[in-house]
Write a protein that holds these residues in place. Sequence first.
Motif, short mmCIF file in Angstrom:
data_model
loop_
_atom_site.label_atom_id
_atom_site.label_comp_id
_atom_site.label_asym_id
_atom_site.label_seq_id
_atom_site.Cartn_x
_atom_site.Cartn_y
_atom_site.Cartn_z
N PRO A 170 0.82 -1.22 0.00
CA PRO A 170 0.00 0.00 0.00
C PRO A 170 0.85 1.27 0.00
N ILE A 171 0.42 2.23 -0.80
CA ILE A 171 1.09 3.53 -0.87
C ILE A 171 0.07 4.61 -0.52
N GLU A 172 0.36 5.40 0.52
CA GLU A 172 -0.56 6.44 0.98
C GLU A 172 -0.11 7.80 0.44
N PHE A 173 -1.11 8.62 0.05
CA PHE A 173 -0.85 9.98 -0.44
C PHE A 173 -1.65 10.97 0.40
N ASP A 174 -1.01 12.06 0.77
CA ASP A 174 -1.71 13.19 1.37
C ASP A 174 -0.84 14.42 1.16
N GLY A 175 -1.39 15.60 1.47
CA GLY A 175 -0.62 16.81 1.22
C GLY A 175 -1.17 18.00 1.98
N ASP A 176 -0.89 19.19 1.49
CA ASP A 176 -1.38 20.40 2.12
C ASP A 176 -2.91 20.41 2.12
N PRO A 177 -3.53 21.12 3.07
CA PRO A 177 -4.99 21.07 3.19
C PRO A 177 -5.74 21.35 1.90
N HIS A 178 -5.29 22.33 1.09
CA HIS A 178 -6.04 22.66 -0.12
C HIS A 178 -6.05 21.49 -1.10
N MET A 179 -5.02 20.63 -1.05
CA MET A 179 -4.97 19.52 -1.99
C MET A 179 -6.12 18.55 -1.79
N ARG A 180 -6.73 18.53 -0.62
CA ARG A 180 -7.87 17.64 -0.39
C ARG A 180 -9.10 18.09 -1.18
N LYS A 181 -9.04 19.31 -1.70
CA LYS A 181 -10.15 19.84 -2.50
C LYS A 181 -9.93 19.66 -4.00
N ARG A 182 -8.72 19.34 -4.40
CA ARG A 182 -8.41 19.29 -5.82
C ARG A 182 -8.91 17.99 -6.44
N PRO A 183 -9.37 18.04 -7.70
CA PRO A 183 -10.03 16.88 -8.30
C PRO A 183 -9.05 15.74 -8.62
N ARG B 210 -10.89 12.44 -9.08
CA ARG B 210 -11.83 11.37 -9.39
C ARG B 210 -11.51 10.64 -10.70
N PRO B 211 -11.15 11.33 -11.79
CA PRO B 211 -10.87 10.57 -13.03
C PRO B 211 -9.73 9.56 -12.87
N ILE B 212 -8.69 9.92 -12.13
CA ILE B 212 -7.58 8.98 -11.90
C ILE B 212 -8.04 7.82 -11.03
N VAL B 213 -8.75 8.14 -9.95
CA VAL B 213 -9.22 7.10 -9.04
C VAL B 213 -10.15 6.13 -9.77
N ALA B 214 -11.09 6.68 -10.54
CA ALA B 214 -12.04 5.83 -11.26
C ALA B 214 -11.33 4.98 -12.30
N THR C 202 -7.09 -1.55 -6.44
CA THR C 202 -7.84 -1.16 -5.25
C THR C 202 -7.33 0.19 -4.76
N VAL C 203 -8.24 1.15 -4.66
CA VAL C 203 -7.88 2.51 -4.23
C VAL C 203 -8.85 2.95 -3.15
N ASP C 204 -8.33 3.33 -2.00
CA ASP C 204 -9.13 3.96 -0.96
C ASP C 204 -8.96 5.47 -1.08
N ALA C 205 -10.06 6.20 -1.07
CA ALA C 205 -9.99 7.65 -1.24
C ALA C 205 -11.03 8.32 -0.35
N SER C 206 -10.97 9.65 -0.29
CA SER C 206 -11.93 10.42 0.49
C SER C 206 -13.32 10.32 -0.15
N PRO C 207 -14.35 10.83 0.53
CA PRO C 207 -15.70 10.77 -0.05
C PRO C 207 -15.82 11.45 -1.41
N ILE C 208 -14.93 12.40 -1.73
CA ILE C 208 -14.98 13.05 -3.05
C ILE C 208 -13.94 12.43 -4.00
N ASP C 209 -13.45 11.23 -3.65
CA ASP C 209 -12.42 10.55 -4.44
C ASP C 209 -11.16 11.40 -4.58
N GLY C 210 -10.75 11.98 -3.46
CA GLY C 210 -9.53 12.77 -3.43
C GLY C 210 -8.64 12.31 -2.29
N LEU C 211 -7.75 13.21 -1.88
CA LEU C 211 -6.86 12.91 -0.75
C LEU C 211 -7.63 12.97 0.57
#
Length: 428
Positions: free
Chosen positions: A112-125, A127-131, A139-148
């Motif tokens: 497993p490889i985890e990604f996170d970043g600065d707070p604003h990055m959790r708002k950036r799109p 979904r197309p990559i995740v989908a 298998t990808v675990d993501a936030s409710p908006i399919d982001g960080l």
Amino acid sequence: MTAESRPWSAPPATGPVTATVRLPGSKSMTARALILAALADGPSVIEAPLRARDTELMAAGLRAIGVGVDTTDPARWVVTPGPFRGPARIDVGLAGTITRFLPPAVALADGPIEFDGDPHMRKRPLRPIVAALRTLGVTVDASPIDGLPLTVHGTGPVEGGEVVIDASGSSQFVSGLLLSAPRFAKGLTVRHEGPPVPSAPHLRMTTHMLRAAGAVVDDSVADVWVVEPGTLRGRTWTIEPDLSGAAPFFAAAAVTGGAVTLAGWPADSWQPVEQAIGIFRALGAEVTRSADGLTVRGTGTLRGVTADLSEVGELTPVVSALAALAEGPSELRGVEHIRGHETDRITALATELGRVGATVSEFPDGLRIEPGPLHGAVFETYADHRMAHAAAVIGLSVPGVELADVGCTSKTLPEFPELWAGLVAQRS
């Protein structure tokens, strides 16, 4: 402001600015070279890379999954591929390139490889990559908006096949999938369905660099990219100076009636240079290319423009600043996607240009800017390097422009404040 914020007074120009500047390498090329080198069959060398927060975080992310990235020599990075492995945690900072380019690559990892970043990055799109990755069986675990925050559960091989995505929010969605596609067992076909993909020159950069590394890519059908499975070769990448990073320096020439040359510009570029030249000429500047480099000269006139910036969205903040200083109104369109950049750049520009005295109206995909008597003010930068560039350009002609934080320029050009002050001090 954050604890790291660095307020800064934009220096006004007292005469025509005339200088030759040497800037670090293109962020876009450096990021692609790092990914292709990590996926290659042997070591690669990256000459004249951009050394800034975005690319150093990319290098750190690759090291975290087992890739050797030696940045001891700032002018010559050496990348030694290794089997991708987890578990690992990757800090993306504010770098869209990391969140779009690395997840498809780490799908090839074991663990497993985890990604996170600065707070604003959790708002950036994202979904197309995740989908797309889920469509490919990853298998990808993501936030409710399919982001960080996001976790990619790598299992080694990825079968590949075909995905359909809407990449109208960023061309990086396509680029991120294509860069890793040669390593997928069946390669990959990416089909875009939706409004036009912005920043088409960056997609061409991706396919050019893939082919240069030995990949077979067919992009002959509009909005369809086919990458065959195969080996990527280790090689030497020579990175061009960053065109987007040069924009404020070119703007200094246009604003002050001076001349600024970007040294080291290649005869053949993978960046959208023709589009950038056209915009500066429309604004009233002269642009020439020679053995010395790419030169912009101010003519003493800044004209309002009506421009489609869809292929050069990164230039929007600097072009908006020039529009606020021009003799007539401007309409800048085709950049709805920049609402999803480091900040919502359309709203941020409307707010801050209005703060210094321009009359600005927002469209869903751009701005109308009517110049007026401008005055000094504190210009918020929103942790966005391009907003800082816009403020510095306004400050050339308008005394009293204070940047809330110039430290955000470290994202792509840590030495920007010093380079800018030195530039403004050089007069003809």
